[in-house]
Write an enzyme that holds these catalytic residues in place. Structure first.
Site, mmCIF file in Angstrom:
data_model
loop_
_atom_site.group_PDB
_atom_site.id
_atom_site.type_symbol
_atom_site.label_atom_id
_atom_site.label_comp_id
_atom_site.label_asym_id
_atom_site.label_seq_id
_atom_site.Cartn_x
_atom_site.Cartn_y
_atom_site.Cartn_z
ATOM 1 N N GLY A 1 0.833 -1.206 0.000
ATOM 2 C CA GLY A 1 0.000 0.000 0.000
ATOM 3 C C GLY A 1 0.860 1.244 0.000
ATOM 4 O O GLY A 1 2.021 1.218 -0.420
ATOM 5 N N SER A 2 0.294 2.321 0.507
ATOM 6 C CA SER A 2 0.979 3.624 0.424
ATOM 7 C C SER A 2 2.032 3.760 1.525
ATOM 8 O O SER A 2 1.924 3.141 2.579
ATOM 9 C CB SER A 2 -0.064 4.728 0.580
ATOM 10 N N PRO A 3 3.038 4.603 1.297
ATOM 11 C CA PRO A 3 4.047 4.844 2.341
ATOM 12 C C PRO A 3 3.422 5.396 3.627
ATOM 13 O O PRO A 3 3.862 5.035 4.719
ATOM 14 C CB PRO A 3 4.965 5.889 1.702
ATOM 15 N N VAL B 1 0.428 4.751 4.996
ATOM 16 C CA VAL B 1 -0.148 3.661 5.795
ATOM 17 C C VAL B 1 0.957 2.668 6.197
ATOM 18 O O VAL B 1 0.910 2.088 7.286
ATOM 19 C CB VAL B 1 -1.314 2.966 5.047
ATOM 20 N N GLY B 2 1.978 2.541 5.350
ATOM 21 C CA GLY B 2 3.120 1.682 5.693
ATOM 22 C C GLY B 2 3.726 2.081 7.036
ATOM 23 O O GLY B 2 4.103 1.226 7.841
ATOM 24 N N GLU C 1 5.593 -3.280 0.995
ATOM 25 C CA GLU C 1 5.656 -3.055 -0.456
ATOM 26 C C GLU C 1 4.919 -1.748 -0.710
ATOM 27 O O GLU C 1 3.683 -1.717 -0.752
ATOM 28 C CB GLU C 1 4.982 -4.220 -1.198
ATOM 29 N N CYS D 1 2.009 0.548 -8.961
ATOM 30 C CA CYS D 1 3.142 1.013 -8.136
ATOM 31 C C CYS D 1 4.396 1.181 -8.973
ATOM 32 O O CYS D 1 5.294 1.919 -8.584
ATOM 33 C CB CYS D 1 3.384 0.028 -7.001
HETATM 34 P P1 NAD Z 1 -3.466 2.267 1.105
HETATM 35 O O1 NAD Z 1 -2.187 2.370 1.860
HETATM 36 O O2 NAD Z 1 -4.432 3.384 1.192
HETATM 37 O O3 NAD Z 1 -4.282 0.955 1.536
HETATM 38 C C1 NAD Z 1 -3.674 -0.327 1.573
HETATM 39 C C2 NAD Z 1 -4.386 -1.177 2.626
HETATM 40 O O4 NAD Z 1 -4.261 -0.553 3.901
HETATM 41 C C3 NAD Z 1 -5.879 -1.367 2.383
HETATM 42 O O5 NAD Z 1 -6.207 -2.704 2.638
HETATM 43 C C4 NAD Z 1 -6.538 -0.436 3.393
HETATM 44 O O6 NAD Z 1 -7.748 -0.948 3.872
HETATM 45 C C5 NAD Z 1 -5.525 -0.370 4.519
HETATM 46 N N1 NAD Z 1 -5.521 0.953 5.180
HETATM 47 C C6 NAD Z 1 -5.757 2.160 4.605
HETATM 48 N N2 NAD Z 1 -5.626 3.142 5.526
HETATM 49 C C7 NAD Z 1 -5.306 2.551 6.694
HETATM 50 C C8 NAD Z 1 -5.048 3.025 8.022
HETATM 51 N N3 NAD Z 1 -5.109 4.322 8.316
HETATM 52 N N4 NAD Z 1 -4.756 2.124 8.980
HETATM 53 C C9 NAD Z 1 -4.696 0.804 8.705
HETATM 54 N N5 NAD Z 1 -4.938 0.301 7.462
HETATM 55 C C10 NAD Z 1 -5.235 1.148 6.469
HETATM 56 O O7 NAD Z 1 -3.033 1.991 -0.422
HETATM 57 P P2 NAD Z 1 -3.970 1.834 -1.682
HETATM 58 O O8 NAD Z 1 -4.566 3.161 -2.009
HETATM 59 O O9 NAD Z 1 -4.849 0.660 -1.545
HETATM 60 O O10 NAD Z 1 -2.883 1.461 -2.799
HETATM 61 C C11 NAD Z 1 -2.117 2.412 -3.457
HETATM 62 C C12 NAD Z 1 -0.717 2.515 -2.895
HETATM 63 O O11 NAD Z 1 -0.117 1.233 -2.818
HETATM 64 C C13 NAD Z 1 0.202 3.321 -3.788
HETATM 65 O O12 NAD Z 1 1.073 4.110 -3.001
HETATM 66 C C14 NAD Z 1 0.992 2.260 -4.529
HETATM 67 O O13 NAD Z 1 2.221 2.687 -5.061
HETATM 68 C C15 NAD Z 1 1.160 1.227 -3.466
HETATM 69 N N6 NAD Z 1 1.395 -0.078 -4.044
HETATM 70 C C16 NAD Z 1 2.596 -0.675 -3.884
HETATM 71 C C17 NAD Z 1 2.846 -1.902 -4.486
HETATM 72 C C18 NAD Z 1 4.157 -2.613 -4.354
HETATM 73 O O14 NAD Z 1 4.208 -3.784 -4.705
HETATM 74 N N7 NAD Z 1 5.202 -1.972 -3.896
HETATM 75 C C19 NAD Z 1 1.846 -2.516 -5.234
HETATM 76 C C20 NAD Z 1 0.620 -1.865 -5.366
HETATM 77 C C21 NAD Z 1 0.395 -0.661 -4.775
#
Ligand code: NAD
Length: 471
Positions: free
Chosen positions: A191-193, A195-196, A213, A247
């Site tokens: 997911g996003s940095p 939330v990471g 990731e 991503c």
């Molecule tokens: P996101 O971080 O918003 O959400 C990812 C997951 O986290 C979801 O399941 C969501 O329910 C959960 N989440 C969201 N907010 C949260 C919080 N505050 N607390 C706990 N959990 C939470 O990301 P997204 O919008 O689903 O995806 C897009 C991002 O992911 C982009 O930054 C993209 O570059 C990245 N991404 C990375 C890869 C990789 O392999 N490196 C692959 C795909 C996407």
């Protein structure tokens, strides 16, 4: 499911791991992988229809980017799992003469996989494959942004497995927040940095290991030694694949200013070849996936409007329709590093071009941005390619193409710094979910290491003085 039920599920999985999975043979893991493969093959059309419902993802792209990579991951694991899991003997140094060292690959235990929406099937099932291959139990939390795929994932895993082994928890932030409170043996987050960071902070309370990731701002460098027609074709595909919601999608292009005008012509030509010439034709083209929802449509529309206000010029595109979550593929020029479009991960069908005077200028711009997940270099000159690689850093790098690194099963996939930590895919994904346990066996009675025990006499002192490590 309520919070205390998450805890119950966790303990159920922990017990199952300790009493069943720890004792099982590799064959049982392969059987689970095989079941998933069979289910996917039998439900291919259903998967395609489901992703179309979520964001009009084209059936071809679903096959290329959601189904085939997963089948590939499973095939690789089925072929290599016995070798990957084998205990490996290591060489013994002279100083430890008489001992034997080996590395036993063990599953970590109860694992949490959190998935994003942009490849909602592949990025949920992919890490689950690695976790199964390594012998773990899994709780999967898919993205709530793609609700049809979320339901499909529930069906897939409840059709095939008991929840002690693999469970799917649906929901959004509140559910994930509760899940993150548990003492997972490993968390694999995509997911996003932003939330990471939340995930890593929570993981720290239990010292759970993490794979992150994440995303980032991926640069493309096009030098005057690039083949422009070839570059344009590859970029037109790589940027607008999944409508830029990837991503590894190119985020900004740095191009030698002497070739910029010619390159734009080539890019327009290639774009028209792939997606059509006229606004309606492009909009109707089924090869273009839609923006996932209105929230992301508005985010992108504001970003586009603000970047134009800040001086960016539209070369083509900028046709929008809020009701259809549609922004036509858009190319911007006259972009500076102060423009809002340069300052964030775009994650949509907008491509800004920045012209540079010399390669060192381009590298200076790249150094202003956090380490990217993907880095693309278009140049036929090996010297130039090496110069750029040696003076930059990135999770993954592709020379003269984009995006394809994701599909290579033998390359580790992952970022560095703000684009992530740890690696996914194939053997690297398997290792992420495994503990490499060191086992040293010593002889009983007289051993060489006793030469360094007290009481020290002249001989032991001589040994300690002259002993060398790893020479
Ligand atoms: P996101 O971080 O918003 O959400 C990812 C997951 O986290 C979801 O399941 C969501 O329910 C959960 N989440 C969201 N907010 C949260 C919080 N505050 N607390 C706990 N959990 C939470 O990301 P997204 O919008 O689903 O995806 C897009 C991002 O992911 C982009 O930054 C993209 O570059 C990245 N991404 C990375 C890869 C990789 O392999 N490196 C692959 C795909 C996407």
């Amino acid at each position: 499911m309520e919070a205390n039920n998450y805890s119950k599920l966790y303990h159920l999985q922990q017990q199952y791991f300790n009493t069943v999975l720890k004792q099982e043979r590799i064959y049982a893991r392969k059987e689970r992988l095989f079941k998933i493969k069979k289910w996917i093959k039998n439900n291919q059309t259903l998967i395609q229809e489901t992703l179309y419902k979520d964001f009009k993802k084209t059936p071809e792209e679903v096959l290329i980017s959601e189904i085939k990579p997963i089948i590939g991951e499973i095939n690789l694991a089925l072929k290599k799992l016995r070798y990957w899991s084998k205990t490996k003997n290591v060489d013994t140094p002279l100083t430890l003469l008489g001992t034997k060292g080996k590395i036993k690959i063990e599953p970590k235990g109860v694992c949490l996989v959190i998935a994003p929406w942009n490849f909602p099937f592949m990025l949920a099932v992919g890490p689950v494959i690695s976790a199964i291959a390594a012998g773990n139990t899994i709780v999967l939390k898919p993205s709530e942004m793609t609700p049809h795929t979320e339901k499909l994932l529930v069906k897939l895993f409840t059709d095939l497995f008991s929840k002690e082994c693999i469970a799917v928890i649906t929901g959004g932030i509140p559910e994930t927040t509760e899940l993150l409170k548990l003492p997972w043996n490993h968390i694999f987050f995509t997911g996003s940095p932003q939330v990471g960071k939340i995930v890593m902070k929570q993981a720290a309370t239990h010292l759970s290991s993490v794979t992150l990731e994440l995303g980032g701002r991926n640069p493309v460098v096009i030098t005057k030694n690039a083949n422009l027609r070839d570059t344009a074709k590859k970029l037109a595909w790589g940027k607008f694949f999944n409508n830029g919601q990837s991503c590894v999608s190119p985020n900004y292009v740095l191009i030698d200013q002497t070739i910029k005008a010619k390159f734009i012509e080539e890019l327009k030509f290639e774009f028209v070849e792939m997606y059509g010439n006229y606004p309606d034709e492009i909009k109707e083209n089924k090869a273009l996936t839609r923006i996932v929802n209105n929230f992301h449509y508005n985010r992108l529309k504001n970003l586009l409007d603000n970047s134009i206000k800040a001086g960016a010029k539209v070369v083509f595109g900028n046709v929008t329709d809020s009701d259809a979550n549609y922004i036509s593929p858009t190319i911007l020029t006259h972009v500076t590093v102060d423009n809002p479009i340069f300052k964030e991960e775009i994650f949509g069908p907008i491509l800004p071009l920045i012209a540079y005077d010399n390669l060192d200028n381009a590298l200076e711009i790249i150094h202003k941005v956090d380490t990217p997940l993907a880095f693309y270099i278009f140049s036929k000159s090996k010297k130039e390619q090496n110069y750029i690689i040696n003076n930059t850093s990135a999770g993954t790098t592709v020379l003269n193409d984009t995006t394809l690194q994701f599909a290579h099963p033998n390359l580790p996939f992952g970022g560095m710094g703000s684009s992530g930590m740890g690696k996914a895919h194939g053997y690297f994904g398997f290792l992420e979910f495994s503990n490499q346990r060191s086992i040293l066996s010593q002889r009983t009675n007289g051993t060489t290491s006793q030469l360094i025990y007290p009481k020290y006499n002249w001989f032991k002192r001589f040994v300690i003085r002259t002993i060398t490590w790893n020479e």
